[in-house]
Design an enzyme around this catalytic site. Structure first.
Site, PDB file in Angstrom:
ATOM      1  CE  LYS A 132     -15.248 -63.200 -18.901  1.00 52.89           C
ATOM      2  NZ  LYS A 132     -15.075 -64.231 -18.460  1.00 52.89           N
ATOM      3  CE  LYS A 146      -2.539 -24.026 -16.728  1.00 51.14           C
ATOM      4  NZ  LYS A 146      -2.346 -25.295 -17.261  1.00 51.14           N
ATOM      5  CE  LYS A 175      -7.317 -27.606 -12.188  1.00 51.41           C
ATOM      6  NZ  LYS A 175      -6.043 -28.171 -12.473  1.00 51.41           N
ATOM      7  CG  ASP A 176      -1.344 -27.597  -6.607  1.00 45.67           C
ATOM      8  OD1 ASP A 176      -0.973 -26.554  -6.342  1.00 45.67           O
ATOM      9  OD2 ASP A 176      -1.336 -28.354  -5.473  1.00 45.67           O
ATOM     10  CD  GLU A 205      -3.974 -31.278 -15.468  1.00 49.02           C
ATOM     11  OE1 GLU A 205      -3.650 -31.342 -16.537  1.00 49.02           O
ATOM     12  OE2 GLU A 205      -4.285 -30.274 -14.891  1.00 49.02           O
ATOM     13  N   GLY A 233      -9.819 -23.978 -21.939  1.00 54.27           N
ATOM     14  CA  GLY A 233     -10.297 -22.969 -22.796  1.00 54.27           C
ATOM     15  C   GLY A 233     -11.330 -22.155 -22.380  1.00 54.27           C
ATOM     16  CB  THR A 265      -4.081 -19.661 -20.849  1.00 55.74           C
ATOM     17  OG1 THR A 265      -5.231 -20.400 -21.455  1.00 55.74           O
ATOM     18  CG2 THR A 265      -2.826 -20.736 -20.631  1.00 55.74           C
TER      19      THR A 265
END
EC number: 5.3.2.5
Length: 386
Positions: free
Chosen positions: A85, A131, A157-158, A160, A316, A339
């Site tokens: 909290k 991609k 990897k896939d 996300e 990047g 990329t």
């Protein structure tokens, strides 16, 4: 045993007062004369301010010690205790958490296990991301995997964002890609890891992960911060899930980006991930496409490697900055490019080859000046992206 937490407060905040508020409010909850008859009982649960230091910019860092008996050896109860909290109380940021070595869940596979499964011990690993992130069919994924895997890729990897969608259902992606992984193994003797994205509701995730592994998945990807540390802990602790889990940092900015609120990236992507069972953790590189503090990046790297967790600087990453990455990380790192591989001017396979050409030039001590580079994948990449 105890847990130590550092809180950073801006100059306008009374750090001493706030630290004491945290030490009491996040443990016993109160410490007044009305409860004096329970003093001995409550004392063992009470937090304690053990030090306050002022930094050059006028900020103060207060260190609070918490009894470990207040938590359940997991991340959820830990976060509730140390910030809970109080995270809504205004300025004040958790910048360090120091846990006993035995706290939480250890990586089941980790750096050593991932290297053993790949048979790669003497260089950084090269990793790619499918991609475009969305719109590819299951067979499209397999076709891309074939191209980059035969070029020498270690891990893919896939994205996300790729959930269990009708365009390419998770099990269809795995079925198509598994055939390629077997083809690569038979023809080259190499193993390639494919981290399949595990998604769904909490009551389904563990079952889905088990099924994926049973059907041949050799690695998993989890968006830990959106699905919860408890999900990571459950997967990492499950004997039936005997594959490395790659932890994605999606949503970390919502928890960490505030200068005076939230938690430091090194706490969330370093300490918490390392004590929740991740085998490899992705996070932005300071020299990549997302703004990131190099000091936080260095802390994450060191925290992860101290617990045998692979650091995966991302966002990047491209062949031209490999010398800088290796200067900061040495060989125990996964070079993760989306990329930087998939958008190479000559195609994804050339993107992979560009990274291996970069590693070879570093090993040989050769220049990365485009004027000194032979024609090929690396030179094309550097001319394209620097």
């Amino acid at each position: 045993m105890t847990i130590i937490v550092d809180y950073r407060f801006p100059p306008a905040i009374n750090a001493e007062k706030q630290a004491k508020t945290i030490a009491i409010g996040q443990t016993a909850g109160t410490w007044s004369e009305r409860h004096s008859h329970r003093q001995e009982q409550l004392q063992q649960h009470l937090g304690e301010v053990v030090g306050i230091r002022e930094e050059a910019d006028g900020y103060k860092v207060a260190r609070v010690r918490f009894p470990q008996i207040n938590v359940e050896n997991d991340i959820a109860s830990l976060l509730t205790m140390i910030f809970g909290k109080y995270s809504m109380a205004g300025a004040g940021k958790v910048v360090g958490v120091y846990l006993p070595e035995t706290y939480g869940t250890k990586a089941k596979v980790g750096i050593t296990g991932i290297r053993q499964r790949l048979g790669v011990y003497d260089r950084p690993l090269v990793m790619a991301i499918f991609k475009p992130a969305l719109g590819l069919s299951a067979q499209d994924h397999a076709d891309i995997l074939r191209e980059v895997a035969f070029a020498g890729l270690d891990v893919i990897k896939d994205d996300e964002i790729m959930a269990d969608l009708p365009v390419a259902p998770t099990h269809e992606r795995l079925d198509c890609c598994r055939l390629v992984l077997e083809e690569v193994r038979q023809q080259t003797g190499r193993n390639v890891l494919y981290a399949v994205n595990v998604t769904g509701k909490a009551d389904e995730l563990q079952r889905k992960a088990r099924l994926l592994v049973k059907h041949g998945a050799n690695a998993l990807l989890l968006n830990v911060l959106t699905y919860g540390f408890s999900v990571l802990e459950a997967l990492a602790s499950d004997p039936a899930i005997d594959v490395p889990i790659f932890a994605h940092p999606a949503f970390a900015g919502a928890m960490c980006a505030g200068s005076d609120t939230g938690l430091a990236y090194s706490v969330v992507l370093g300490t918490m991930m390392a004590h929740a069972g991740a085998d490899a953790v992705l996070y932005p590189a300071a020299y990549g496409s997302l703004p990131f503090d190099p000091q936080e990046e260095g802390k994450i790297r060191d925290i992860l490697r101290d617990r045998n967790v692979f650091p995966v600087p991302s966002a990047g990453i491209r062949p031209g900055i490999v010398p800088q990455v290796l200067g900061d990380y040495g060989r125990n790192v996964i070079l993760n490019a989306g990329t930087g591989i998939m958008d190479h001017p000559s195609g994804p396979a050339s993107g992979v080859r560009a990274f291996f050409e970069a590693l070879a030039r570093i090993e040989a001590g050769d220049s990365f000046d485009p004027a000194n580079l032979p024609e090929g994948a690396l030179k094309q990449a550097i001319l394209e992206w620097g």
